[in-house]
Design a protein around this motif. Sequence first.
Motif, PDB file in Angstrom:
ATOM      1  N   TRP A  71       0.849  -1.305   0.019  1.00  0.00           N
ATOM      2  CA  TRP A  71       0.168   0.217  -0.016  1.00  0.00           C
ATOM      3  C   TRP A  71       0.939   1.397   0.013  1.00  0.00           C
ATOM      4  O   TRP A  71       2.093   1.401   0.604  1.00  0.00           O
ATOM      5  CB  TRP A  71      -1.046  -0.209   1.376  1.00  0.00           C
ATOM      6  N   GLU A  72       0.341   2.300  -0.421  1.00  0.00           N
ATOM      7  CA  GLU A  72       0.947   3.522  -0.701  1.00  0.00           C
ATOM      8  C   GLU A  72       0.174   4.834  -0.768  1.00  0.00           C
ATOM      9  O   GLU A  72      -0.786   4.481  -1.911  1.00  0.00           O
ATOM     10  CB  GLU A  72       2.288   3.545  -1.460  1.00  0.00           C
TER      11      GLU A  72
ATOM     12  N   PHE B 278      -5.542  -8.509  -6.305  1.00  0.00           N
ATOM     13  CA  PHE B 278      -6.504  -7.459  -6.521  1.00  0.00           C
ATOM     14  C   PHE B 278      -5.593  -6.178  -6.323  1.00  0.00           C
ATOM     15  O   PHE B 278      -4.860  -6.110  -5.307  1.00  0.00           O
ATOM     16  CB  PHE B 278      -7.576  -7.511  -5.358  1.00  0.00           C
ATOM     17  N   VAL B 279      -6.138  -5.273  -6.991  1.00  0.00           N
ATOM     18  CA  VAL B 279      -5.540  -3.836  -7.039  1.00  0.00           C
ATOM     19  C   VAL B 279      -6.654  -2.841  -6.662  1.00  0.00           C
ATOM     20  O   VAL B 279      -7.451  -2.783  -7.701  1.00  0.00           O
ATOM     21  CB  VAL B 279      -4.692  -3.437  -7.839  1.00  0.00           C
ATOM     22  N   HIS B 280      -6.757  -2.041  -5.518  1.00  0.00           N
ATOM     23  CA  HIS B 280      -7.878  -0.935  -5.438  1.00  0.00           C
ATOM     24  C   HIS B 280      -7.226   0.161  -4.952  1.00  0.00           C
ATOM     25  O   HIS B 280      -6.079   0.218  -4.673  1.00  0.00           O
ATOM     26  CB  HIS B 280      -9.029  -1.430  -4.401  1.00  0.00           C
TER      27      HIS B 280
ATOM     28  N   THR C 289      -7.415 -13.320  -0.932  1.00  0.00           N
ATOM     29  CA  THR C 289      -7.816 -13.505   0.493  1.00  0.00           C
ATOM     30  C   THR C 289      -7.571 -12.625   1.524  1.00  0.00           C
ATOM     31  O   THR C 289      -8.420 -12.170   2.499  1.00  0.00           O
ATOM     32  CB  THR C 289      -7.231 -14.763   1.219  1.00  0.00           C
ATOM     33  N   LEU C 290      -6.322 -12.011   1.486  1.00  0.00           N
ATOM     34  CA  LEU C 290      -5.898 -10.899   2.281  1.00  0.00           C
ATOM     35  C   LEU C 290      -6.503  -9.392   2.291  1.00  0.00           C
ATOM     36  O   LEU C 290      -6.256  -8.677   3.023  1.00  0.00           O
ATOM     37  CB  LEU C 290      -4.413 -11.006   2.218  1.00  0.00           C
TER      38      LEU C 290
ATOM     39  N   ALA D  38      -6.829  -4.112   3.651  1.00  0.00           N
ATOM     40  CA  ALA D  38      -7.401  -2.830   3.401  1.00  0.00           C
ATOM     41  C   ALA D  38      -8.389  -2.216   4.553  1.00  0.00           C
ATOM     42  O   ALA D  38      -8.111  -1.016   4.423  1.00  0.00           O
ATOM     43  CB  ALA D  38      -8.310  -3.126   2.047  1.00  0.00           C
ATOM     44  N   LYS D  39      -8.863  -2.907   5.180  1.00  0.00           N
ATOM     45  CA  LYS D  39      -9.976  -2.448   6.160  1.00  0.00           C
ATOM     46  C   LYS D  39      -9.012  -1.782   7.273  1.00  0.00           C
ATOM     47  O   LYS D  39      -9.385  -0.495   7.762  1.00  0.00           O
ATOM     48  CB  LYS D  39     -10.667  -3.369   6.844  1.00  0.00           C
TER      49      LYS D  39
END
Length: 262
Positions: A205-206, A227-229, A249-250, A255-256
Amino acid sequence: MASANLNVMIKAARKAGRGLVKDFREVENLQVSVKGAGDFVTRADREAERVIKEELMNARPSYGWLGEETGEEAGEDPTRRWIVDPLDGTTNYLHGLPHWAVSIALEHKKEIVAAVIFDAAKDEMFIAEKGTGAYMNDQRLRVSGRTRLTDSIFATGIPFAGRGPLPAALQDLAQLMPVCAGVRRFGAASLDLAYVASGRFDGYWERGNKPWDVAAGILMVREAGGFVHGIRENDDPLESGRIVAANPTLLEPFAKIIRARD
């Protein structure tokens, strides 16, 4: 089999990478003068972009261009453009650390369709095309299969020298570190994403990325099954520069934690 466009990208990355590796051998000799070393690396960076641009634009003169050093240029074909970071990990390069990469992406109708991330110092060529998977030196890539945060390591960038939202990054670390196996800050976003794609990292993340930092890596992760969001759920990570990526899965529990401050 790689497409014609991807072959052009690979050729350009290798050509630029050869020059960067040659110059990289000289960096240690320049450490006595910070200004001298910095100027040298700036020249190496610009020369790498010149080489890449020449190769890509000669092969596809109608495409648009977005490069870290030379900015944006519209093409005759408004639907396609190259997105290029000729030297991702410049600070590593400047300090003689062999962790930097050439990153090239092809965008078609606002979607990344081909990607190359070349770690020339280690001779690792990461490639991906939409719908055909991701590979490193002909080996198929898959994101990790880990299912628990406590078993997983994550990568990020930490703002420095007043650049970017340092308090948010420190809060992220305070929340994530107690529930995971570790966080790495290696200084090259393209390679962070390539490592997620290859299962070396479980997530990344960044905030504050530029399109050339992450364009190729976004496709790499997705083609490797990840996945990339956006950090904010409705964000486009390429446009916003705020990105969270992980295996399927992660992603939600990871992300939460990161989204708790946004």
